[in-house]
Structures are given as structure tokens and as C-alpha cells.
Design an enzyme around this catalytic site. Structure first.
Site, PDB file in Angstrom:
ATOM      1  CG  HIS A  86      -9.125  -2.404   6.565  1.00 45.50           C
ATOM      2  ND1 HIS A  86      -9.671  -1.288   5.952  1.00 45.50           N
ATOM      3  CD2 HIS A  86      -8.081  -1.961   7.314  1.00 45.50           C
ATOM      4  CE1 HIS A  86      -8.969  -0.221   6.329  1.00 45.50           C
ATOM      5  NE2 HIS A  86      -8.017  -0.590   7.150  1.00 45.50           N
ATOM      6  CD  GLU A 126      -2.986   0.896   2.315  1.00 45.69           C
ATOM      7  OE1 GLU A 126      -4.189   0.963   2.077  1.00 45.69           O
ATOM      8  OE2 GLU A 126      -2.537   0.699   3.466  1.00 45.69           O
ATOM      9  N   GLY A 165       1.543  -0.252  11.103  1.00 47.05           N
ATOM     10  CA  GLY A 165       1.040  -1.053  12.211  1.00 47.05           C
ATOM     11  C   GLY A 165       0.625  -2.418  11.713  1.00 47.05           C
ATOM     12  CB  ALA A 166      -1.667  -4.321  10.929  1.00 50.17           C
ATOM     13  CG  MET A 167      -1.430  -4.105   4.097  1.00 47.66           C
ATOM     14  SD  MET A 167      -2.074  -2.426   3.920  1.00 47.66           S
ATOM     15  CE  MET A 167      -3.175  -2.672   2.537  1.00 47.66           C
ATOM     16  CG  HIS A 176      -7.768  -0.681  11.914  1.00 46.14           C
ATOM     17  ND1 HIS A 176      -7.906   0.675  12.099  1.00 46.14           N
ATOM     18  CD2 HIS A 176      -7.297  -0.826  10.650  1.00 46.14           C
ATOM     19  CE1 HIS A 176      -7.534   1.306  10.993  1.00 46.14           C
ATOM     20  NE2 HIS A 176      -7.154   0.409  10.091  1.00 46.14           N
ATOM     21  CD  GLU A 177      -4.984  -3.666   9.691  1.00 43.32           C
ATOM     22  OE1 GLU A 177      -5.223  -3.761   8.475  1.00 43.32           O
ATOM     23  OE2 GLU A 177      -4.602  -2.611  10.222  1.00 43.32           O
TER      24      GLU A 177
END
Length: 861
Positions: free
Chosen positions: A312, A136, A274-276, A308-309
């Protein structure tokens, strides 16, 4: 490269022309181990991609994206094209397209050391090599040829050759067939959320099961992985617990079963984010695996990121924004849903307190920078997109959504989301697609709300005004709304106004809290007339809206005397946040804020709020306090931190938080001697376990003050010869108070690209110390001479790290501000993203000078 920065106009033109039916991607990663290419060039791997796509105008031309050292062959519809003619290093020219096309590209792609593309990490602990991808917004083109924009979705089939003994994961389920890892075809997804993870990872499995009301059963295979060196610390059971709680929560609220098959979560080294949210294979920074004791705030933060992820998977992966203008359609929602699910599904029932105190602080800062933008942004190109993963898109957007829930009601909000998913599954959307669904379910016209909240920038201030009658009761209570001159929009706010009074026992308790629609510059709360006069008015009780809270004089005086007596932890957190905003705005002297922390932080029950107060107090001292008062303030903070450390419950997380804070503010000989004693065992604090992570936290100030030399740090690395230990050592080495050390650190970051992204970050953190302003002063001029070259020559992530991290913010004098203005004036044609970073740093510096003037005025007054 001239073609690397794809523009929105180019993407729209290509999307109108092309539609993609599928990708076959074959990667050969066996070169990841061994001695590399042996020619001094970048270590590379083979990437062969076949893309099937249609063209709406046969005979037209377009291009595919690829950033690679070399291309061996390009075949379009059976025609061999000359790579030297059609490939310029970033794009592959495609001419005379047919209605239906097949493109095959055989390329030599480079492993990354910057966390972009295919990142390669060699573990110093055991020599094992680990790979993962991070794309990203647009780095999939560093791994395979593609059409790199979010609205050209397609299914993918990956196959990967890897070194013997490795395991490979991708978005779909995989199996090893005749030495090749082959993965199930994905659903239609965007390029930037495809993913490959490969290496000798430690891997743990579980299963999520759910039976729905109609009797159908869903089984999701779960996996979690990390480097072998971190396996002893990996609490996969807790990761799986939160994962299962999240799936239950989102299935209950979204009415759309998780659509991507398996669900792996990889904790990977040297991660930039943080993360994807790669569907089926989420990647996280490995720092979420805790090598030492941490507070519950760390576990809460990890749970929030996991959720959160997961959000998504629906907001972003199932339904994706058309272009990065509407990045908020995934990030704002995931940020909101992370906390919403944390409160509703996990043990972290107070997560809204953390959101109010920590997450919104990020938003308030970003929204007062000159680079602030509407939640729905104007993203011209990929460099713009990279910088818009910011406090506006995430935290302000999430705050606005919390206000939206208060505005339309939770049921209408969630029903709108459900319709949005079903209507746009596997497609791409814009702002209007979501608003139309919300308008249907709420019955409200979303146009005016959207214009005020999503399409304008800036943060409003809400201040209570209390008029008393002759008997001392409330004659009128009103809320005044103000906006900055640069962003004058006054917004409609659904707020809860809380009234608090002191009890005979000395507690500050709420006795009234009612909702009010604030609109325009002044709104009267008619229900308050005739009530007893409050000691404190909190105009955003329960944190329903996004605003800067201000206080009337009585309320501010009450807080100065009784902040620690507020019984409600969320209200207390909101008051702390408001006081911090007053400090940043130069309306409350920094020394007054530090005094409040010293008097009341020790009574703070919420550990996340306490740790935020520590960060704010340190920032107040080094950025906002008058320079001549800093030594006094620093001594007061270190004395206060040590006092609270000794008073905290033995072995408690509050004790740990105060220990870490004491290390950060320690400066005097006695402080440093205590830290040394805690390291060698000659000093103890009852209940405080000095584990390896805490040892590094104690060593850093010792190194920065010249009490831990290279030999001491080398000995500590031998004790902790791991990737984490190496990062700590590099930071401590760069922190030493020596001109030669600073010169070496500067050269390693600015003049060389030999360091990985993680070690660049560690070196910068060590180089720039508030206690070494004189030592780093010569680098202010060097900074302005170097940044344009760095931006041009290095990857965008490293460029951002260097430009942000090395800005001479600690040279907080008018001369530095003038030098910044001179650079901006002389570089009006510099890359807009680079100018934005310098403008933001300039604004922080100017804010520091204003706050220092306020603090100096308090001394003179």
C-alpha cells in the site's frame, strides 16, 4: 447526524472548488488518563487544526468536516465565526471564501470505544491507557477538522501533548520538544491515512538498509510496538525479518524507493480491521502477536498482512484512488502483492495455496451475494464505501490481477506498475490511468479485458467435457463456461488444463498441463485429442483464473475415491475448494463433503488447507446438512477429530489444529469430559501442550453445553487477567445455555452502548450458537424490530457488527426467510447499507435451505 454521510457528488464538487496546501494539527491527549471529564459526558481531548487551502471561485461557499461534541472557536481568514451558527455536529460551513484561505478550528473531540477515530483502551491487566487512531474510510474528522475525501491530499504537521512518560508516534519522525511531541511534515497524503499512536507501548527498533545499483543508499528506521502486557510474546525479530524481505522485494520490482521516511508497525488493542496502511506508521490488530502456540498458517497470514500493508505504500499511499469507486486500485493490488511477495521473498513459498483455498473462498461467496458488484464499484457515499471493503474489492480483485498477469505477462504487468507510480506519484487516479500504463507495456488493448473483468459482476463456472473414441482415448476435450442468470457475462480466461491419472502405486499425478484461452460457452483444447483418457481433469490447474471449478462425472468419481492421493498440494487445494463450492451451491450433499473431510483431511500436508477444511466441515454441518442428520454428522465429526488428534504427531501443528477442531465440534458427554480432563490435567494427549489460549478454546464448548459456569469462568479470568482473557471470558459467558444469559447478552449489545467494539464482538460470538437454536429463537422477531434503530443510533462499525452478527441465520426455516422478506418489503426506504446487510444475510439463509434440501435428498435417494 444528517451531514455525516458524504456523497460522491458532494466530494466531486468540493474537489473542483478547493485545493489544500497543508495542515497543522495540535492534539492535547493528557485527558486520556485520570478520571475523565467528571460530568458524565464523553471523555474528550482538545484538537486545534489550521488548514491552508485555495478556492478556484473566490466568493464561493463550501464546508469542512468535523464530528465532535463541541467546537470552541472557528476562524476563517482572520474572521471569528460563531460555532453555533457554522457547525452542525458534522460539518463546518465556510462562506465567502477567498482565493487563498486559512481556517483554524479549536474543537473538543471524543475518545472512541468503537475502534473509529481516536480509540482509547484501558488495559485491565495493569491499568495503563493506550491510544491509536483508525480512520478508513472517513473517521479522521473525529480527531481533527479536515476535508475528508481521498483526492484532497496535503502535507501534515502534527504536534501532540501527552501524559508524562508516554511516547507518541505519527506518520513522520517525531521528537519531544519542551513537553510537546513534534513530527516532521509528511508528503502529500489523504486524510484517512494520517495516524497517531500514543501510550506506554513496548517499542523495539531496527534498520533496513539498501544500496541501489547506482550507488545510492537508503536507510529506513524500523520500529515495532505493542502493549506492555504483550511484550513477553512479541516476536519482533520475525516481524522485522519479513519487513526487510518485503522492502527488498518491492524495491526490486517497483523501481521506486520507499518514499515516507521511517517505518513503524504498531500492534494495537480492540482493532476493527486486520491492519491499516498509514504511511510510516502501519497499525495492526494485536491478535497477530501470538500468546500461545499457533500453526505456521498463522505466521504466514501475518507475513501476508505485513506485505499487503507495505504494498500500500505504493498502491494507495503514493498513488491514491480519486474516490472510493476505485478502492480496488489499492486493495486488489495490495491483496495480490501480499501473496506475490510472500511467495517471492519469504519462507512461505506455498502462499498461493492459501490464496487459492482461503482467500478466493471469500471472493466466491461475496460474488454470489445479491450485493455483488464489479471490481470497479459504484460508490454513492461513505456508507457504501464502508461496506465495499469486501471479498470483491480484495480477494476477487486480487484473483483478477493474477489472471491479468497470466494474460499480459509478469514483466509487462510490473513495468506498467512502475510507470503508473512515476506518472502519478502523490496524486489521485482512476481506472483508466492504470489501464493506459498496462496497455503501453503489454501492447494489448485493455478495454475489452477491463470491461469483462473489472466492470461486470459474477463468477463463471468452467466444466470439462471429455469425449472418448472407440479405443478409450480422448476424441475431444472441451471446456464449458457458464454464468449465473443474474450476471450472464462470459469472460476470456487464460487457464491451464491439467490432466491427472492414477499410478500403479495409487497416486493421482498430473501427466499433462497446458495453457488454453477459454472464450465463450465452449472451447475445444485441440492438443488433447488422441491422449489417454484422464482420471481427473482440473480446468484451472495452477489457479491462473478466477472461476468456480466443476468436474465431469469421471473426475468427480475419482475425487470421491482418491482426493487424498493427489500429489500436488495446490491441485489438491483447488479440488477441495471446488468441492466446497459444489456443497454451497446445493450440488453436493453436505454429508458427502463431511465424509470426504473425515476420510482425507487427516492426510492433508498443508496446515492452512487443513484448518480451512475444518472450518468448512463445521459450516457444512451447522448450515447445509439436513436438520435431522445434524446429530449423526456432529457425532461423526467429533469422533473423526478425536481420532486424528490422537494419531497426529506429538507436539505437531497438525495435532494442535485437530485439538482446536475437536473442541469446536465436541458435544457428547464423553467429548466434554475429555476437554474437562485436559483442562484439569487428569487427561493428556501425548505432546499436546494446553497453553492459555488452548484452555479458553476448551472452555468455550464446556460453557456452551452448561459444563462451565460463571464461577469457573471467573476463576479462569483470574488465571488470565488480561485484555485477551477478558474477551475470551465475555464470549464464554454469553455462550452459556440459559435464557437469562441470552437476555443479558442481547441487552448489552442491542440496548446499550457501554461495551467496547471488541466486547460487542465477543458477546455476539457467544450469543449465537448453532447448538442453541431453540434458546435464541425468540430473538428473530426482536432482531427485525431493533436493527433500524441500532443502525441510526450507533456508529457504522457497531451497526455492521450487530446487523451481521445477530441475524437469526440459525433459525433456518422458511418462516425466518419470510420474516426477512417482510422486513425488506416494509423498509424499502431504509439506509441502503443497512438493506444490503439484510439482503446478504437473507441470501445466506436461502442458500442454507437449498443445501439442506440437497442433503435431505441424498438421504432419501
Amino acid at each position: 447526524m444528517p451531514g455525516e454521510n458524504l456523497s460522491r457528488d458532494e466530494a466531486r464538487e468540493r474537489a473542483a472548488l478547493l485545493s489544500v496546501d497543508g495542515y497543522d494539527v495540535a492534539l492535547d491527549l493528557r485527558s486520556a488518563v485520570g478520571d475523565g471529564n467528571g460530568d458524565g459526558g464523553p471523555r474528550t481531548f482538545r484538537s486545534v487544526t489550521t488548514i491552508r487551502f485555495r478556492c478556484a471561485e473566490p466568493g464561493a461557499s463550501s464546508f469542512a468536516d468535523l464530528i465532535a461534541p463541541g467546537v470552541t472557536a472557528v476562524t476563517l481568514n482572520g474572521r471569528d465565526l460563531d460555532p453555533g451558527q457554522v457547525f452542525d455536529g458534522t460539518r463546518i460551513l465556510l462562506e465567502d471564501l477567498a482565493a487563498e484561505n486559512e481556517l483554524t478550528v479549536d474543537a473538543s473531540c471524543a475518545y472512541s470505544r468503537t475502534g473509529e477515530g481516536m480509540h482509547r483502551f484501558a488495559d485491565p491487566e495493569d491499568g495503563e491507557v493506550y491510544l491509536y487512531t483508525q480512520y478508513e474510510p472517513a473517521d479522521a474528522r473525529r480527531v481533527f477538522a479536515n476535508f475528508e475525501q481521498p483526492d484532497l491530499k496535503a502535507p501534515y504537521r502534527f504536534e501532540v501533548r501527552a501524559p508524562e512518560g508516554w511516547t507518541v508516534w505519527s506518520n513522520g519522525a517525531g521528537e519531544l520538544v519542551d513537553g510537546v511531541w513534534k513530527f516532521a511534515e509528511t508528503k502529500p497524503i489523504s486524510t484517512y491515512i494520517t495516524c497517531v499512536v500514543a501510550g506506554p507501548y513496548h517499542y523495539v527498533t531496527d534498520t533496513y538498509e539498501r544500496v541501489f545499483d547506482d550507488g545510492t543508499k537508503l536507510e529506513i528506521p524500523l520500529g515495532a510496538m505493542c502493549r506492555k502486557g504483550l511484550a513477553p510474546y512479541f516476536d519482533a525479530d520475525d516481524v522485522f525479518l519479513v519487513t526487510k524481505q518485503g522492502f527488498d522485494f518491492f524495491h526490486d520490482h517497483f523501481d521506486y524507493p520507499y518514499p515516507f521516511g521511517k517505518y513503524d508497525q504498531a500492534f494495537v488493542p480492540e482493532y476493527n480491521l486486520g491492519a491499516m496502511e498509514n504511511p510510516g506508521l502501519v497499525t495492526f490488530r494485536e491478535e497477530y502477536i501470538f500468546r500461545g502456540k499457533v500453526t505456521q498458517a498463522s505466521y504466514e497470514a501475518r507475513a501476508n498482512v505485513i506485505l499487503h500493508e507495505m504494498a500500500h505504500m505504493w498502491f494507495g499511499d503514493l498513488v491514491t484512488m480519486e474516490w472510493w469507486d476505485d478502492l480496488w486500485l489499492k486493495e486488489s493490488f495490495a491483496d495480490f502483492m501480499g501473496t506475490f511477495a510472500n511467495v517471492g521473498a519469504t519462507r512461505f513459498e506455498d502462499a498461493w495455496i492459501t490464496f487459492a483455498n482461503r482467500r478466493k473462498a471469500w471472493a466466491y461467496r461475496a460474488d454470489q451475494l445479491p450485493s455483488t458488484h464489479p471490481v470497479t464499484a459504484d460508490i454513492r457515499d461513505l456508507q457504501d464505501a464502508k461496506l465495499n471493503f469486501d471479498g470483491i474489492t480484495y480477494a476477487k480483485g486480487a484473483s483478477v490481477l493474477k489472471q491479468l498477469v497470466a494474460y499480459v505477462g509478469q514483466d509487462a504487468f510490473l513495468e506498467g506498475a512502475r510507470r503508473y507510480f512515476k506518472r502519478n506519484a502523490y496524486g489521485n487516479t482512476r481506472l483508466g490511468d492504470l489501464l493506459s500504463a498496462l496497455a503501453e507495456t503489454s501492447g494489448r488493448d485493455m478495454t475489452a479485458w477491463s470491461r469483462s473483468w473489472l466492470q461486470t459482476a459474477g463468477v463463471n463456472s468452467l466444466t470439462p467435457q471429455v469425449l472418448l473414441d472407440a479405443d478409450g482415448r480422448v476424441a475431444e476435450l472441451s471446456v464449458l463456461q457458464e454464468a449465473a442468470e443474474s450476471h450472464p457475462e462470459l469472460r476470456p480466461h487464460r487457464v491451464r488444463v491439467g490432466l491427472y491419472r492414477l499410478t500403479p502405486e495409487g497416486k493421482l499425478e498430473r501427466y499433462s498441463s497446458k495453457e488454453l484461452d477459454v472464450d465463450g460457452p465452449r472451447t475445444v483444447a485441440p492438443y488433447a485429442a488422441g491422449t489417454e483418457a484422464p482420471d481427473l481433469v482440473l480446468v484451472n490447474d495452477d489457479d491462473l483464473t478466477y472461476c468456480k471449478i466443476r468436474f465431469d462425472e469421471t473426475s468427480l468419481a475419482t475425487l470421491r475415491a482418491h482426493l487424498g492421493d493427489i500429489t500436488d498440494p495446490l491441485a489438491r487445494a483447488l479440488c477441495w475448494s471446488a468441492l466446497w463450492n459444489l456443497t454451497r451451491d446445493g450440488l453436493l450433499p453436505a454429508r458427502d463433503f463431511i465424509d470426504l473431510v473425515l476420510r482425507f483431511a487427516g492426510r492433508e500436508s498443508d496446515i492452512g488447507v487443513l484448518q480451512m477444511l475444518h472450518a468448512w466441515a463445521e459450516s457444512a454441518l451447522v448450515h447445509y446438512a439436513a436438520p435431522d442428520w445434524r446429530p449423526t454428522g456432529g457425532e461423526a465429526l467429533s469422533e473423526g477429530a478425536l481420532r486424528e488428534l490422537r494419531a497426529a504427531g506429538p507436539g505437531s501443528e497438525h495435532q494442535l489444529a485437530w485439538a482446536r477442531f475437536f473442541a469446536r465440534v465436541a458435544s457428547g458427554a464423553g467429548d466434554l469430559a475429555l476437554l474437562s480432563g485436559l483442562l484439569d490435567g487428569t487427561e493428556t494427549v501425548e505432546g499436546l501442550e494446553v497453553d492459555q489460549e488452548l484452555r479458553w478454546a476448551f472452555l468455550e464448548p464446556l460453557a456452551a453445553h452448561g459444563e462451565a459456569d460463571e464461577a469457573v469462568l471467573a476463576a479462569e479470568l483470574a488465571r488470565d487477567d488480561t485484555a485477551s482473557g477478558k474477551r475470551h471470558q465475555v464470549r464464554c459467558l454469553a455462550a452459556r445455555p440459559s435464557a437469562a444469559v441470552k437476555a443479558q447478552a442481547w441487552a448489552q449489545v442491542v440496548e446499550s452502548d457501554a461495551l467496547s467494539n471488541a466486547l460487542v464482538e465477543a458477546t455476539i460470538a457467544g450469543f449465537d450458537r448453532s447448538s442453541q437454536r431453540e434458546l435464541t429463537a425468540p430473538y428473530a422477531q426482536k432482531y427485525f424490530a431493533a436493527i433500524e434503530r441500532v443502525w441510526d443510533e450507533r456508529s457504522i462499525q457497531i451497526g455492521i457488527d450487530v446487523v451481521r452478527g445477530l441475524f437469526p441465520g440459525f433459525q433456518d426455516r422458511q418462516e425466518t426467510l419470510d420474516a426477512t422478506d417482510a422486513w425488506l418489503s416494509a423498509h424499502e426506504d431504509a439506509a441502503p447499507a443497512l438493506r444490503r446487510l439484510v439482503l446478504e444475510a437473507r441470501d445466506d439463509l436461502a442458500r442454507s435451505l437449498r443445501a439442506q434440501a440437497c442433503d435431505a435428498g441424498a438421504a432419501n435417494g
